[in-house]
Design an enzyme around this catalytic site. Structure first.
Site, mmCIF file in Angstrom:
data_model
loop_
_atom_site.group_PDB
_atom_site.id
_atom_site.type_symbol
_atom_site.label_atom_id
_atom_site.label_comp_id
_atom_site.label_asym_id
_atom_site.label_seq_id
_atom_site.Cartn_x
_atom_site.Cartn_y
_atom_site.Cartn_z
ATOM 1 N N CYS A 95 1.046 -1.002 0.152
ATOM 2 C CA CYS A 95 -0.181 -0.281 -0.025
ATOM 3 C C CYS A 95 1.223 1.483 0.114
ATOM 4 O O CYS A 95 1.742 0.983 0.596
ATOM 5 C CB CYS A 95 -1.078 -0.243 0.886
ATOM 6 S SG CYS A 95 -2.180 -0.805 0.688
ATOM 7 N N GLN B 281 -11.049 -9.821 -11.544
ATOM 8 C CA GLN B 281 -10.583 -8.582 -11.035
ATOM 9 C C GLN B 281 -10.516 -8.544 -9.260
ATOM 10 O O GLN B 281 -10.882 -9.544 -8.909
ATOM 11 C CB GLN B 281 -11.652 -7.608 -11.064
ATOM 12 C CG GLN B 281 -11.735 -6.797 -12.319
ATOM 13 C CD GLN B 281 -10.650 -6.251 -13.318
ATOM 14 O OE1 GLN B 281 -10.191 -6.046 -12.230
ATOM 15 N NE2 GLN B 281 -11.441 -5.519 -14.060
ATOM 16 N N ASN C 103 -15.823 -11.297 -19.025
ATOM 17 C CA ASN C 103 -16.627 -10.627 -18.112
ATOM 18 C C ASN C 103 -17.400 -9.645 -17.754
ATOM 19 O O ASN C 103 -18.903 -9.435 -17.594
ATOM 20 C CB ASN C 103 -15.194 -10.004 -17.120
ATOM 21 C CG ASN C 103 -15.806 -8.480 -15.529
ATOM 22 O OD1 ASN C 103 -16.051 -9.735 -14.243
ATOM 23 N ND2 ASN C 103 -15.502 -8.067 -15.488
ATOM 24 N N CYS D 251 -6.900 0.032 -16.597
ATOM 25 C CA CYS D 251 -6.384 0.106 -15.108
ATOM 26 C C CYS D 251 -4.811 1.129 -15.556
ATOM 27 O O CYS D 251 -4.052 0.767 -14.817
ATOM 28 C CB CYS D 251 -5.864 -1.227 -15.635
ATOM 29 S SG CYS D 251 -4.851 -2.709 -16.033
#
Length: 436
Positions: A77, A265, A299, A393
């Protein structure tokens, strides 16, 4: 000597603070917009420097205490120190700035950002495992920041709680295995009814190893898989009668079986909202023929077909094409779908034209974008789709491709907006709509 001080003007695509000091751009890790910080540079170039904060002179009102005790050391992160809604605002700015600075394109309107759960959202992950005698055993987790070393984790706040709780038991399990120094990776896939752990093995497991893996699966109610080489070699070890690994799009009455090593995903809640938004923008009709480029395992293809349109799914991976066909059959949509294995990074105008005319396009490419297929569009004429929905993305490749669509192909960028698929990271997912 005192540390230099800088005022942060923006955040870059890695979540670093950006400042200008004496004509140089300074990228400062952990700094937020509006803050005044003292910093130390660790890498210097003629026009820019990378730096770390030494002291915060003036703190941003958006700064919060990171929830994870490993934040700053673990490389997973980058933005836990920034308030959640402010993270989304930063990503929206990164998207807008990229479109303008790279392509000189501005959307006619901005879509409301898509939010989802802030914690426990990551249903796909690739954990590294490393036997480190000097640190007392085996480490399982993500890489340390700016390092190839594995971070010493006790848990992870972005993984589902039941997976986070497995990190220490996994360290203990791998330590007991005969091949503890030959098991570099554990892939996690959480489905609707089962969680799978895929152990990457560089040597065969022994009977005693198998017994330990069986016991771990029983104790923690996960299915154990082994992978000896590439993703296609992943096979279930125990239990063999576990529920099928699936994810769902309930709004479209769709269920997708998938292999734990196949791309899906990472954030299923956001994926449901993303599909809903993309389909609302695309507005498929029963009399239309639509192409889904980079379709993966279907998807977007299957929801488009569920709306009544005829859909051609194109994908470069033959294994994903097979999976997409199986999913279409599973959901009763074989009559409205077709799938082909096509290298969309090498497609020519002639190959694209041979596919026939489409009323609309949906594009969902990997980080490299969709430049070649966009360049293959005719510059004018009736064979261009009236509407293109582009799911991205990578804001940089979206901006590059948007420049071609607008400046060379005659489209308007009607709207775009961010989708917060990866909270607390600098990753920017987005969706855009182009029309003639």
């Amino acid at each position: 000597m005192q540390n230099p001080i800088a005022t942060i003007e923006s955040l870059d695509q890695e979540g670093r603070g950006v400042a200008h000091v004496e004509g140089k751009v300074i990228f400062i890790e952990g700094a937020l917009i509006g803050e005044k910080v003292a910093y130390t540079s660790y890498r210097k170039k003629p026009s820019y420097e990378f730096a770390r904060i030494e002291r915060i002179v003036k703190e941003s009102s958006s700064r919060v205490k990171p929830k994870c005790v490993h934040f700053g050391m673990c490389g997973g992160c980058a933005m836990q120190h920034l308030e959640f809604s402010a993270q989304v605002a930063v990503k929206q700015r990164v998207l807008e700035d990229g479109l303008w600075h790279i392509a000189k394109v501005k959307p006619e309107s901005m879509l409301p950002p898509v939010y989802g759960p802030a914690w426990g959202y990551r249903h796909r992950a690739r954990l590294r495992a490393r036997y480190v005698p000097g640190k007392g055993g085996v480490l399982v987790g993500f890489n340390e920041k700016h390092s190839s070393f594995v971070a010493h984790l006790k848990g992870c706040e972005v993984l589902p709680p039941h997976i986070s709780a497995l990190i220490v038991p996994l360290q203990e399990l791998v330590m007991q295995l005969s091949i503890r120094d030959r098991m570099p990776q554990i892939e996690v896939a959480v489905g609707d009814d089962i969680s799978v752990l895929v152990f990457r093995i560089l040597e065969p497991v022994s009977p005693s190893d198998e017994a330990l893996l069986h016991a771990f699966g029983n104790r923690h109610r996960v299915q154990i898989w082994l992978q000896s080489k590439g993703p296609e070699t992943a096979t279930p070890l125990y239990p063999l009668d576990a529920p099928e690994l699936t994810y769902s799009l309930p709004e479209f009455d769709l269920v997708y079986p998938f292999m734990p090593t196949e791309f899906t995903q990472v954030n299923p809640r956001i994926n449901q909202i993303l599909v809903r938004r993309a389909l609302a923008l695309l507005a498929p009709q029963s009399n239309e023929r639509i192409v889904d480029l980079f379709c993966g395992l279907g998807n977007f293809t299957l929801p488009i077909a569920r709306c009544g349109a005829q859909v051609l799914g194109l994908e470069g991976s033959a294994s994903l094409v097979r999976r997409a066909r199986q999913n279409a059959e599973r959901n009763g949509l074989t009559q409205q779908t077709e799938f082909r294995d096509v290298d969309l990074f090498e497609i020519t105008p002639e190959e694209l034209a041979a596919l026939g005319r489409f009323d609309k396009w949906l594009i969902d490419p990997p980080r490299d974008g969709a430049l070649e297929v966009i360049k293959a569009l005719p510059d004018d004429g009736g064979n261009r789709p009236a509407r293109i929905v582009y799911v991205s993305c990578n804001p940089a490749t979206l901006a590059r491709d948007a420049g071609v669509l607008v400046q060379a192909k005659g489209y308007h960028l009607v709207a775009c907006g961010v989708v917060n698929m990866f909270p607390h990271t600098a990753h920017v997912e987005s969706v855009a709509i182009f029309e003639l």
